[in-house]
Scaffold this active site. Structure first.
Site, short mmCIF file in Angstrom:
data_model
loop_
_atom_site.label_atom_id
_atom_site.label_comp_id
_atom_site.label_asym_id
_atom_site.label_seq_id
_atom_site.Cartn_x
_atom_site.Cartn_y
_atom_site.Cartn_z
N CYS A 122 11.48 4.97 3.83
CA CYS A 122 11.86 4.04 2.59
C CYS A 122 11.05 4.27 1.49
O CYS A 122 9.75 4.09 1.42
CB CYS A 122 11.88 2.68 3.20
SG CYS A 122 12.11 1.38 1.82
N CYS B 81 10.13 -2.43 10.13
CA CYS B 81 9.19 -1.30 8.89
C CYS B 81 7.90 -1.74 8.68
O CYS B 81 7.58 -3.00 8.84
CB CYS B 81 10.43 -1.41 7.73
SG CYS B 81 9.83 -0.65 6.44
N CYS C 23 10.11 -6.24 7.19
CA CYS C 23 9.30 -5.20 6.94
C CYS C 23 7.88 -5.93 6.64
O CYS C 23 7.88 -6.93 6.11
CB CYS C 23 9.66 -4.81 5.47
SG CYS C 23 8.68 -3.51 4.73
N CYS D 40 -3.29 -0.34 -8.74
CA CYS D 40 -1.94 -0.47 -9.15
C CYS D 40 -1.86 -1.50 -10.10
O CYS D 40 -1.95 -2.72 -9.91
CB CYS D 40 -1.16 -0.73 -7.86
SG CYS D 40 -1.30 0.42 -6.46
N CYS E 167 -7.05 -6.13 -2.15
CA CYS E 167 -6.94 -4.57 -2.16
C CYS E 167 -7.91 -3.92 -3.03
O CYS E 167 -7.97 -4.38 -4.21
CB CYS E 167 -5.37 -4.25 -2.37
SG CYS E 167 -5.12 -2.51 -2.05
N CYS F 212 0.09 -4.76 -9.53
CA CYS F 212 -0.04 -5.65 -8.26
C CYS F 212 -0.99 -6.71 -8.38
O CYS F 212 -2.21 -6.44 -8.72
CB CYS F 212 -0.29 -4.54 -7.26
SG CYS F 212 -0.43 -5.56 -5.68
N ARG G 159 18.06 -0.42 -2.31
CA ARG G 159 17.65 -1.77 -2.26
C ARG G 159 17.37 -2.69 -3.43
O ARG G 159 16.39 -2.03 -4.16
CB ARG G 159 16.75 -1.87 -1.04
CG ARG G 159 16.11 -3.16 -0.62
CD ARG G 159 15.34 -3.26 0.31
NE ARG G 159 16.17 -2.58 1.63
CZ ARG G 159 15.67 -1.82 2.24
NH1 ARG G 159 14.45 -1.08 1.98
NH2 ARG G 159 16.25 -1.18 3.27
S1 SF4 Z 1 0.42 -2.14 -4.46
FE1 SF4 Z 1 -1.14 -3.70 -4.31
S2 SF4 Z 1 -1.44 -3.87 -2.33
FE2 SF4 Z 1 -0.44 -1.91 -2.36
S3 SF4 Z 1 -2.05 -0.50 -2.67
FE3 SF4 Z 1 -1.66 -1.27 -4.81
S4 SF4 Z 1 -3.12 -2.88 -5.16
FE4 SF4 Z 1 -2.92 -2.43 -2.94
#
Ligand code: SF4
Length: 365
Positions: free
Chosen positions: A190, A130, A98, A58, A54, A61, A262
């Site tokens: 959600c 979802c 999901c 974040c 990705c 993540c 949840r």
């Molecule tokens: S949470 Fe992870 S997968 Fe989702 S947008 Fe952020 S970096 Fe990308």
């Protein structure tokens, strides 16, 4: 303190969060009984239909391409692969599937068409379906709704004030806009967040305050406890104390009385007794399956044994909202617009995220 309110202030929410624990539990549990059956828990299974790689940053993540983690990426799964996993989830007692894709945002094209087909397929299995695919435009949300989507997940993650300390590649407003785009359809929302990322109690209250501003409130509110993954900027964060989790769940139950709260990431760090306390505090949904996207989760058999010991039943699909009609692709009213929306990229960087990106680059080199 029983009605649905959209005017909670951060101070009021903090006051609830900080009550003596037994008082907080009693209040949350009383409200829980008013709005929900306290002996029923909804079970969702999360399938990572496209893992890793990705472009976002974040900080929590392991799927962000810029961090050096052990996550092995894969391309978008086929419809049949997803169908097989959904059937297994249904057999295991899940009412909802999901599907998560590690995308910044949905892009019109063959991959999105494939996801729409997955939505139609799972809807035909009489399961709630979802998706969590990143940011969506109004037209994309309408196409998902037409395919029979039941819910769209898009977490706000944390408070607006703390958000910029965790993510720099898209703004808090982008998140809100996506949720508003979903709200223009009959798809339920959600949205929740994560605790244990170094945020203050004010930030936890601020996150809940934002969620209460939505009208209607999100139908589901996942409360995640950070799973600190090696290689991510938040790898050194200590695990969330169970009483903090219980307080967060109870406070969410009080300020979002009609939503399904949840228990999501972080359940492997909780004892069964801790989880039971969360159910008493108002949690009435869990994510099942041995993995939550990429982080560990309790085995479904362990969960079912825990439910049996606690006398909890699993919720049937379409308990709260009826099954959505699923329109076949050839009859679709909404077509691909080939949109290239300009989601914001605020132009600040998070030092610790940049450091992780640099380290990952060195390791790869
Ligand atoms: S949470 Fe992870 S997968 Fe989702 S947008 Fe952020 S970096 Fe990308």
């Amino acid at each position: 303190m029983n009605e649905i309110r959209h005017d909670w202030t951060k101070e009021e929410i903090l006051e609830v969060y900080n009550k003596p624990l037994m008082e907080l539990l009693y209040e949350a549990s009383t409200i829980h009984r008013k709005y929900h059956d306290p002996n029923t828990v909804q079970v969702s299974t999360l399938i990572s239909i496209k893992t890793g790689g990705c472009s976002e940053d974040c900080g929590y993540c392991p799927q962000a391409a810029r961090y050096h983690t052990n996550v092995e990426g894969n391309d978008l799964m086929t419809v049949n692969q997803v169908k097989a996993q959904a059937l297994r989830a249904k057999d295991g007692g899940s009412s909802r599937v999901c599907m998560g894709a590690a995308w910044r945002n949905v892009k019109d094209g063959p991959e999105f068409d494939q996801v729409l087909e997955m939505v139609r397929t799972i809807n035909k299995l009489d399961m709630e379906v979802c998706c969590t695919l990143g940011m969506v435009t109004e037209n994309q949300a309408k196409r998902l709704a037409e395919a029979g989507l039941y819910a769209y997940n898009h977490n706000i993650d944390t408070s607006e004030d703390y958000y910029d300390d965790v993510i720099s590649t898209r703004s808090f407003d982008d998140r809100i806009n996506t949720i508003e785009n979903v709200r223009k359809t009959n798809v339920t929302v959600c949205s929740g967040g994560i605790i244990g990322m170094g945020e203050s109690l004010e930030d936890r209250a601020g996150m809940l305050e934002t969620l209460t501003r939505f009208s209607p409130h999100p139908e589901s509110v996942p409360i995640n406890a950070l799973v600190a993954v090696e290689g991510t900027p938040l790898e050194e964060q200590p695990p969330v104390n169970i009483f903090e989790m219980v307080r967060m769940v109870a406070t969410a139950r009080i300020v979002l009385p009609d939503s399904q709260v949840r228990l999501s990431a972080g359940r492997t760090q909780m004892s069964r007794e801790g989880q039971a306390m969360c159910f008493f505090a108002g949690a009435n949904s869990i994510f099942a399956g041995d993995k939550l996207l990429t982080t560990p989760n309790p085995d479904i058999n362990e969960d079912m044994k825990m439910f049996e010991d606690l006398g909890l039943n699993t919720q049937k699909p379409f308990f709260k909202h009826e099954q959505r009609e699923s329109i076949e692709a050839e009859n679709s009213q909404y077509q691909s617009l080939g949109e290239k929306p300009k989601w914001t990229r605020p132009d600040h960087k998070i030092e610790r995220n940049e450091q992780k990106k640099k380290e990952a680059k060195e390791v790869r080199a």
